[in-house]
Scaffold this motif. Sequence first.
Motif, PDB file in Angstrom:
ATOM      1  N   SER A  87     -23.777 -51.567 -22.671  1.00 29.68           N
ATOM      2  CA  SER A  87     -24.851 -51.924 -21.738  1.00 29.68           C
ATOM      3  C   SER A  87     -24.297 -52.544 -20.458  1.00 29.68           C
ATOM      4  CB  SER A  87     -25.820 -52.910 -22.407  1.00 29.68           C
ATOM      5  OG  SER A  87     -26.403 -52.332 -23.554  1.00 29.68           O
ATOM      6  N   SER A 110     -32.166 -47.755 -21.659  1.00 26.14           N
ATOM      7  CA  SER A 110     -32.840 -49.003 -21.319  1.00 26.14           C
ATOM      8  C   SER A 110     -33.204 -49.789 -22.575  1.00 26.14           C
ATOM      9  CB  SER A 110     -34.096 -48.723 -20.486  1.00 26.14           C
ATOM     10  OG  SER A 110     -34.970 -47.841 -21.172  1.00 26.14           O
ATOM     11  N   SER A 111     -33.539 -49.100 -23.659  1.00 27.52           N
ATOM     12  CA  SER A 111     -33.791 -49.780 -24.928  1.00 27.52           C
ATOM     13  C   SER A 111     -32.516 -50.433 -25.445  1.00 27.52           C
ATOM     14  CB  SER A 111     -34.331 -48.788 -25.964  1.00 27.52           C
ATOM     15  OG  SER A 111     -35.544 -48.209 -25.536  1.00 27.52           O
ATOM     16  N   GLY A 159     -33.716 -54.330 -18.903  1.00 29.02           N
ATOM     17  CA  GLY A 159     -34.111 -53.291 -19.854  1.00 29.02           C
ATOM     18  C   GLY A 159     -35.615 -53.086 -19.888  1.00 29.02           C
ATOM     19  N   VAL A 207     -33.173 -42.060 -20.104  1.00 28.10           N
ATOM     20  CA  VAL A 207     -33.324 -43.377 -19.479  1.00 28.10           C
ATOM     21  C   VAL A 207     -33.967 -44.354 -20.462  1.00 28.10           C
ATOM     22  CG1 VAL A 207     -34.468 -44.650 -17.635  1.00 28.10           C
ATOM     23  CG2 VAL A 207     -33.441 -42.426 -17.149  1.00 28.10           C
ATOM     24  N   ILE A 254     -36.766 -51.234 -16.692  1.00 28.86           N
ATOM     25  CA  ILE A 254     -36.406 -49.813 -16.697  1.00 28.86           C
ATOM     26  C   ILE A 254     -37.327 -49.043 -17.640  1.00 28.86           C
ATOM     27  CG2 ILE A 254     -34.588 -48.144 -17.204  1.00 28.86           C
ATOM     28  CD1 ILE A 254     -32.550 -50.237 -16.426  1.00 28.86           C
ATOM     29  N   ILE A 255     -37.633 -49.621 -18.809  1.00 26.16           N
ATOM     30  CA  ILE A 255     -38.554 -48.959 -19.744  1.00 26.16           C
ATOM     31  C   ILE A 255     -39.929 -48.791 -19.104  1.00 26.16           C
ATOM     32  CG2 ILE A 255     -39.805 -49.260 -21.919  1.00 26.16           C
ATOM     33  CD1 ILE A 255     -37.338 -50.554 -23.080  1.00 26.16           C
ATOM     34  N   ALA A 307     -24.689 -50.828 -16.782  1.00 28.83           N
ATOM     35  CA  ALA A 307     -25.371 -51.516 -15.682  1.00 28.83           C
ATOM     36  C   ALA A 307     -24.434 -51.765 -14.508  1.00 28.83           C
ATOM     37  CB  ALA A 307     -25.960 -52.829 -16.184  1.00 28.83           C
ATOM     38  N   VAL A 363     -30.091 -51.550 -23.527  1.00 25.80           N
ATOM     39  CA  VAL A 363     -29.883 -52.720 -22.673  1.00 25.80           C
ATOM     40  C   VAL A 363     -30.775 -53.874 -23.131  1.00 25.80           C
ATOM     41  CG1 VAL A 363     -30.137 -53.615 -20.335  1.00 25.80           C
ATOM     42  CG2 VAL A 363     -29.161 -51.342 -20.691  1.00 25.80           C
TER      43      VAL A 363
END
Length: 222
Positions: free
Chosen positions: A101, A65-66, A39, A61, A42-43, A105, A68
């Motif tokens: 999540s 990602s947040s 996560g 996104v 990705i952020i 993924a 995740v």
Amino acid sequence: SVGMVLGAFVSLIVDSALFEIGESGFFAVVFGMCLIIIGGLIIWRAAPMPGEKMSRWRWMVFIFSSMVLTSGFCCFILEKHWIHGLSSWAKLPMYTMLGTSLSFALTFSILDIVNSSVCLPCQGMSDVTTVYGPNAVQSSKQVYVVLFTSVFMGAIFGMSFGLIDVEDDTRSHTRFDEDQAFNTFVGALTGSLVGGANQYLRDKALAENAPYVSFEFTNEDY
């Protein structure tokens, strides 16, 4: 049939992961750290450069990602030997987010593998890849379909796991078997529908991008 198998496979993996996170401290740490790292990366990748604006895709996104990243911290809370006194209703939102999540993924990891495998026979054939597009999922519509479907499936898996309260199951694991049977059916059905929708969108894109061939006859041909 491929979509049905993949959907059932994702449901089995997510269900097993949710069960192990609650039962084993080792798996809770492993899954938690992996989700936090993924996560965060990705952020970091989705963050705009100085002077750039946050596009709709970047915002999407960033939100996922947040989620995740937050799910990674939930792994430590859901380990029943570490945190005591949480009711099943308190765990339900965390299981739903964690299932979402994991499904998100896992689905996109499988998608990358499928696209890479499909591309292997076409390597070095630039004309073929340009015209016919070897990737199983390549258009934005296909990505959106897979994205929202993986989120929907993950939410169903996590919600079902929390509602049945599989974490407090007996040694016979009857609740886990019931939850897995239900989620496997949901995953297989949803995977079949997404597979059909994905193939339709792919064929439609190929038809729109296919080259038009014209024939011209001269008197010499007669």
